[in-house]
Design a protein around this motif. Structure first.
Motif, PDB file in Angstrom:
ATOM      1  N   GLY A   1      79.533  21.086  38.159  1.00 32.45           N
ATOM      2  CA  GLY A   1      78.770  19.955  37.696  1.00 32.45           C
ATOM      3  C   GLY A   1      78.714  19.876  36.231  1.00 32.45           C
ATOM      4  O   GLY A   1      78.183  18.735  35.698  1.00 32.45           O
ATOM      5  N   ARG A   2      79.473  20.458  35.409  1.00 32.58           N
ATOM      6  CA  ARG A   2      79.427  20.396  34.066  1.00 32.58           C
ATOM      7  C   ARG A   2      80.963  20.006  33.522  1.00 32.58           C
ATOM      8  O   ARG A   2      81.408  19.527  32.184  1.00 32.58           O
ATOM      9  CB  ARG A   2      79.226  21.421  33.005  1.00 32.58           C
ATOM     10  CG  ARG A   2      77.751  22.024  33.210  1.00 32.58           C
ATOM     11  CD  ARG A   2      77.248  23.040  32.169  1.00 32.58           C
ATOM     12  NE  ARG A   2      77.321  22.322  31.014  1.00 32.58           N
ATOM     13  CZ  ARG A   2      76.960  22.898  29.667  1.00 32.58           C
ATOM     14  NH1 ARG A   2      76.566  24.342  29.868  1.00 32.58           N
ATOM     15  NH2 ARG A   2      77.089  22.367  28.625  1.00 32.58           N
ATOM     16  N   LEU A   3      81.843  19.582  34.733  1.00 34.17           N
ATOM     17  CA  LEU A   3      83.136  19.159  34.119  1.00 34.17           C
ATOM     18  C   LEU A   3      83.165  17.836  33.440  1.00 34.17           C
ATOM     19  O   LEU A   3      83.984  17.609  32.845  1.00 34.17           O
ATOM     20  CB  LEU A   3      83.862  18.983  35.653  1.00 34.17           C
ATOM     21  CG  LEU A   3      84.626  20.460  36.133  1.00 34.17           C
ATOM     22  CD1 LEU A   3      85.431  19.982  37.373  1.00 34.17           C
ATOM     23  CD2 LEU A   3      85.769  20.831  35.154  1.00 34.17           C
ATOM     24  N   GLY A   4      82.175  17.096  33.976  1.00 34.54           N
ATOM     25  CA  GLY A   4      82.250  15.716  33.194  1.00 34.54           C
ATOM     26  C   GLY A   4      81.984  15.715  31.730  1.00 34.54           C
ATOM     27  O   GLY A   4      82.290  14.884  31.222  1.00 34.54           O
TER      28      GLY A   4
ATOM     29  N   SER B   1      92.029  19.794  38.556  1.00 33.43           N
ATOM     30  CA  SER B   1      91.064  19.696  37.346  1.00 33.43           C
ATOM     31  C   SER B   1      89.772  20.502  37.493  1.00 33.43           C
ATOM     32  O   SER B   1      89.159  20.406  36.764  1.00 33.43           O
ATOM     33  CB  SER B   1      90.992  18.167  37.101  1.00 33.43           C
ATOM     34  OG  SER B   1      90.350  17.387  37.847  1.00 33.43           O
ATOM     35  N   TRP B   2      89.776  21.084  38.484  1.00 35.72           N
ATOM     36  CA  TRP B   2      88.642  21.883  38.783  1.00 35.72           C
ATOM     37  C   TRP B   2      88.717  23.129  37.999  1.00 35.72           C
ATOM     38  O   TRP B   2      89.758  23.733  37.947  1.00 35.72           O
ATOM     39  CB  TRP B   2      88.532  22.259  40.201  1.00 35.72           C
ATOM     40  CG  TRP B   2      87.769  21.438  41.083  1.00 35.72           C
ATOM     41  CD1 TRP B   2      87.316  21.906  42.302  1.00 35.72           C
ATOM     42  CD2 TRP B   2      87.715  20.125  41.081  1.00 35.72           C
ATOM     43  NE1 TRP B   2      86.692  20.809  42.828  1.00 35.72           N
ATOM     44  CE2 TRP B   2      86.939  19.889  42.453  1.00 35.72           C
ATOM     45  CE3 TRP B   2      88.027  19.171  40.439  1.00 35.72           C
ATOM     46  CZ2 TRP B   2      86.579  18.483  42.592  1.00 35.72           C
ATOM     47  CZ3 TRP B   2      87.518  17.650  40.584  1.00 35.72           C
ATOM     48  CH2 TRP B   2      86.911  17.383  41.745  1.00 35.72           C
TER      49      TRP B   2
ATOM     50  N   LEU C   1      78.303  14.024  45.383  1.00 39.06           N
ATOM     51  CA  LEU C   1      78.146  15.406  45.360  1.00 39.06           C
ATOM     52  C   LEU C   1      77.921  15.899  44.072  1.00 39.06           C
ATOM     53  O   LEU C   1      77.125  16.898  43.697  1.00 39.06           O
ATOM     54  CB  LEU C   1      79.226  16.050  46.027  1.00 39.06           C
ATOM     55  CG  LEU C   1      79.746  15.485  47.528  1.00 39.06           C
ATOM     56  CD1 LEU C   1      80.759  16.295  48.095  1.00 39.06           C
ATOM     57  CD2 LEU C   1      78.313  15.869  48.282  1.00 39.06           C
ATOM     58  N   VAL C   2      78.660  15.314  42.959  1.00 39.07           N
ATOM     59  CA  VAL C   2      78.749  15.935  41.533  1.00 39.07           C
ATOM     60  C   VAL C   2      78.586  14.648  40.749  1.00 39.07           C
ATOM     61  O   VAL C   2      79.877  14.145  40.719  1.00 39.07           O
ATOM     62  CB  VAL C   2      79.843  16.973  41.264  1.00 39.07           C
ATOM     63  CG1 VAL C   2      79.606  17.337  39.854  1.00 39.07           C
ATOM     64  CG2 VAL C   2      79.664  18.142  42.156  1.00 39.07           C
ATOM     65  N   ALA C   3      77.580  14.213  40.182  1.00 40.87           N
ATOM     66  CA  ALA C   3      77.659  12.951  39.527  1.00 40.87           C
ATOM     67  C   ALA C   3      78.502  12.728  38.413  1.00 40.87           C
ATOM     68  O   ALA C   3      79.304  11.725  38.385  1.00 40.87           O
ATOM     69  CB  ALA C   3      76.341  12.669  38.851  1.00 40.87           C
ATOM     70  N   GLY C   4      78.967  13.833  37.822  1.00 44.14           N
ATOM     71  CA  GLY C   4      79.855  13.679  36.496  1.00 44.14           C
ATOM     72  C   GLY C   4      81.239  13.621  36.861  1.00 44.14           C
ATOM     73  O   GLY C   4      82.253  13.104  35.736  1.00 44.14           O
ATOM     74  N   ILE C   5      81.703  13.638  38.138  1.00 42.24           N
ATOM     75  CA  ILE C   5      83.231  13.777  38.371  1.00 42.24           C
ATOM     76  C   ILE C   5      83.163  12.695  39.468  1.00 42.24           C
ATOM     77  O   ILE C   5      84.116  12.429  40.230  1.00 42.24           O
ATOM     78  CB  ILE C   5      83.653  14.946  38.576  1.00 42.24           C
ATOM     79  CG1 ILE C   5      82.991  15.536  39.873  1.00 42.24           C
ATOM     80  CG2 ILE C   5      83.812  15.882  37.497  1.00 42.24           C
ATOM     81  CD1 ILE C   5      83.762  16.616  40.462  1.00 42.24           C
TER      82      ILE C   5
ATOM     83  N   SER D   1      90.379  14.017  41.209  1.00 43.49           N
ATOM     84  CA  SER D   1      90.378  14.234  39.658  1.00 43.49           C
ATOM     85  C   SER D   1      89.094  14.175  38.996  1.00 43.49           C
ATOM     86  O   SER D   1      88.199  13.540  39.509  1.00 43.49           O
ATOM     87  CB  SER D   1      91.361  13.552  39.102  1.00 43.49           C
ATOM     88  OG  SER D   1      91.447  13.922  37.660  1.00 43.49           O
ATOM     89  N   ALA D   2      88.669  15.287  38.160  1.00 41.51           N
ATOM     90  CA  ALA D   2      87.308  15.300  37.383  1.00 41.51           C
ATOM     91  C   ALA D   2      87.285  14.142  36.594  1.00 41.51           C
ATOM     92  O   ALA D   2      86.103  13.913  36.292  1.00 41.51           O
ATOM     93  CB  ALA D   2      87.176  16.437  36.911  1.00 41.51           C
TER      94      ALA D   2
END
Length: 491
Positions: A126-129, A119-120, A197-201, A160-161
């Motif tokens: 950073g905007r995947l969420g 899902s990357w 590392l990346v908050a949204g995921i 997974s995101a």
């Protein structure tokens, strides 16, 4: 006489190896509790009466044998003969047998990636969420096909995101609705609120009890493993790769809860203390492991039948040398510590391989400078940087990943009885491992006894010709054996 130089020293000598594969025995020795074995997922859609005959190929079977010339017969989902095929001449005449003429090309098992992010998105992680679930599902399905297009028939999910993306795609692949590899699904990676590392995921949890609950929530979604994000990542500039954010109590609780529920754990563990906790408390899959120290190496060697290390080495190489085109200059990467980490990781991974610790390829593809479709770069790095022979790299990517799936008895090798996952390569990857990065050289890709990719030239015999009548008969035979999928399914 001076004392020998430690493997941790930049001056430690590196001796190239030429000889039979060394990692077969280490892979075979891996053993996890059968209670932790994922479900025996099956991919639907292969007709039990289908037969595929592949003739005149050099066979790299991933058992450790030297390549040998032979033929292969696939019946339904599985290999029935590898090397010598009885009644070959009769099969060649049978219009209901699909024949591929290898003409001396190389047949290998389907490849595997041990650190997969379907899902990357190849861009702004950073905007995947923020990406809508519908668009994100389509993107993830496209990534799954890209793995199969690249000759990869096994993938171990590394995060997974979104909570259910991996699970939904896994189930759709198994239902035969979309093309993709055999897949073990993950959920969002779990991190402390001061260690993401990346908050949204990320799935957040602090303390042993909240972490236990997050693992229970993941298992309820249907994941096959859970990822702990235990250390930093230098590119964030606020979470250093040498920092560990989990306590021993938290890691121990995670392992206990996961094992109670019948699943294994994997961990983003670059820092020394993160690696140590994984070894001491039983996190089975150690991602990265860059800053392992001598004490950790000794402990890992002692428990080498219980752990695998998946370094995702291409992330370090690409971040240091190839990210400038995307706005992250080499100077910035060096300042963040990536040159030092790469050099340290290479020394540690060489030592792991020397000690019989299982190191598997795969990882972190799907970033801007590690794009989907370039997965076989890991195999090149294993040979050029880590001291693997090309044969060892292929064994790690096939039999090694099958062992990670806990299904090495029926996957990862070209053997009668195994699932028919294989790739016909136009060239010899033992002479040039980089050929596996060239999709144009992956002439035939088969998964579960079904042909995912093949061209007209595969029908050409030794004289370079094929009759129109034979082509029509083969097409008719394939149409007769097609399984029609229902319009609606309950996954």
């Amino acid at each position: 006489m001076s004392a020998p130089t430690s493997w941790t020293s930049p001056d430690h000598p590196f001796h190239p190896y030429e000889g039979p594969p060394r990692n077969i025995a280490s892979i075979e020795a891996l053993k996890w509790d059968e209670k932790l074995k994922p479900k025996d997922y099956a991919i639907a859609g292969t007709h039990p009466d289908s037969r595929i005959l592949i003739v005149d190929v050099q066979i790299i079977d991933a058992t450790g044998k030297e390549p040998y010339h032979g033929d292969v017969l696939i019946t339904g989902e599985r290999f029935t003969h590898v090397g010598t095929v009885p009644d070959k001449e009769e099969l060649l005449k049978n219009p209901r047998v699909r024949v591929f003429y290898g003409n001396g090309r190389t047949l290998i098992p389907g490849l595997g990636d041990a650190h997969t992010h379907l899902s990357w998105n190849g861009g702004d992680l950073g905007r995947l969420g923020e990406l809508g679930v519908e668009e994100h599902t389509l993107l993830t399905a496209r990534s799954a096909q890209c793995f199969l297009d690249s000759g990869y028939t096994m993938c171990f999910g590394a995060a997974s995101a979104k909570e259910r993306l991996d699970v939904v795609i896994r189930d759709a692949i198994n239902a035969g609705d979309i093309p993709g590899p055999r897949y073990l699904a993950n959920g969002k990676e779990m991190a402390r609120r001061d260690g993401e590392l990346v908050a949204g995921i990320t799935a957040f949890a602090d303390g042993p009890e909240e972490m236990r609950q997050v693992i229970r929530d993941h298992v309820a979604l249907g994941v096959d493993q859970v990822k702990l994000s235990m250390s930093g990542e230098s590119i964030t500039e606020v979470r250093d790769a040498q920092d560990c954010y989990f306590t021993d109590e938290e890691t121990k609780a995670c392992v206990d809860e996961a094992h109670k529920l019948g699943i294994r754990l994997c961990s983003h563990a670059r820092a020394r203390d993160s690696v140590r906790q994984c070894i001491e408390h039983g996190v089975e899959v150690i991602f990265h492991g860059s800053y392992i120290d001598e004490e950790g190496m000794d402990k890992l060697e002692q428990k080498r039948s219980e752990h695998v290390v998946v370094p995702a080495i291409n992330w370090l190489v690409a971040t240091l040398y190839e990210a400038a085109a995307f706005g992250y200059a080499t100077e910035a990467a060096e300042k963040a510590g990536y040159r030092g980490e790469l050099e340290t990781a290479i020394r540690g991974l060489r030592e792991m391989h020397r000690r019989g610790i299982v190191v598997l390829p795969g990882g972190d593809y799907g970033f801007a400078w590690t794009p989907h479709g370039t997965y076989a770069r890991d195999l090149e790095h294993f040979t050029k940087l880590l001291g693997f022979t090309p044969h060892e790299a292929i064994i790690a990517a096939t039999y090694g990943v099958a062992k990670l799936f806990m299904r090495s008895d029926e996957m990862g090798q070209l053997k009668a009885g195994n699932f028919a996952d294989c790739v016909l390569v136009d060239g010899d990857p033992l002479e040039d491992i980089t050929i596996l990065q060239n999709h144009g050289k992956l002439d035939v890709i088969v998964i579960n006894g079904r042909v995912h990719k093949a061209g007209r030239k595969e029908l050409l015999g030794p004289n370079g010709a094929v009759s129109r009548e034979l082509t029509e008969r083969i097409t008719q035979a394939m149409d007769e054996l097609e399984i029609k999928a229902p319009m609606q399914k309950a996954y």
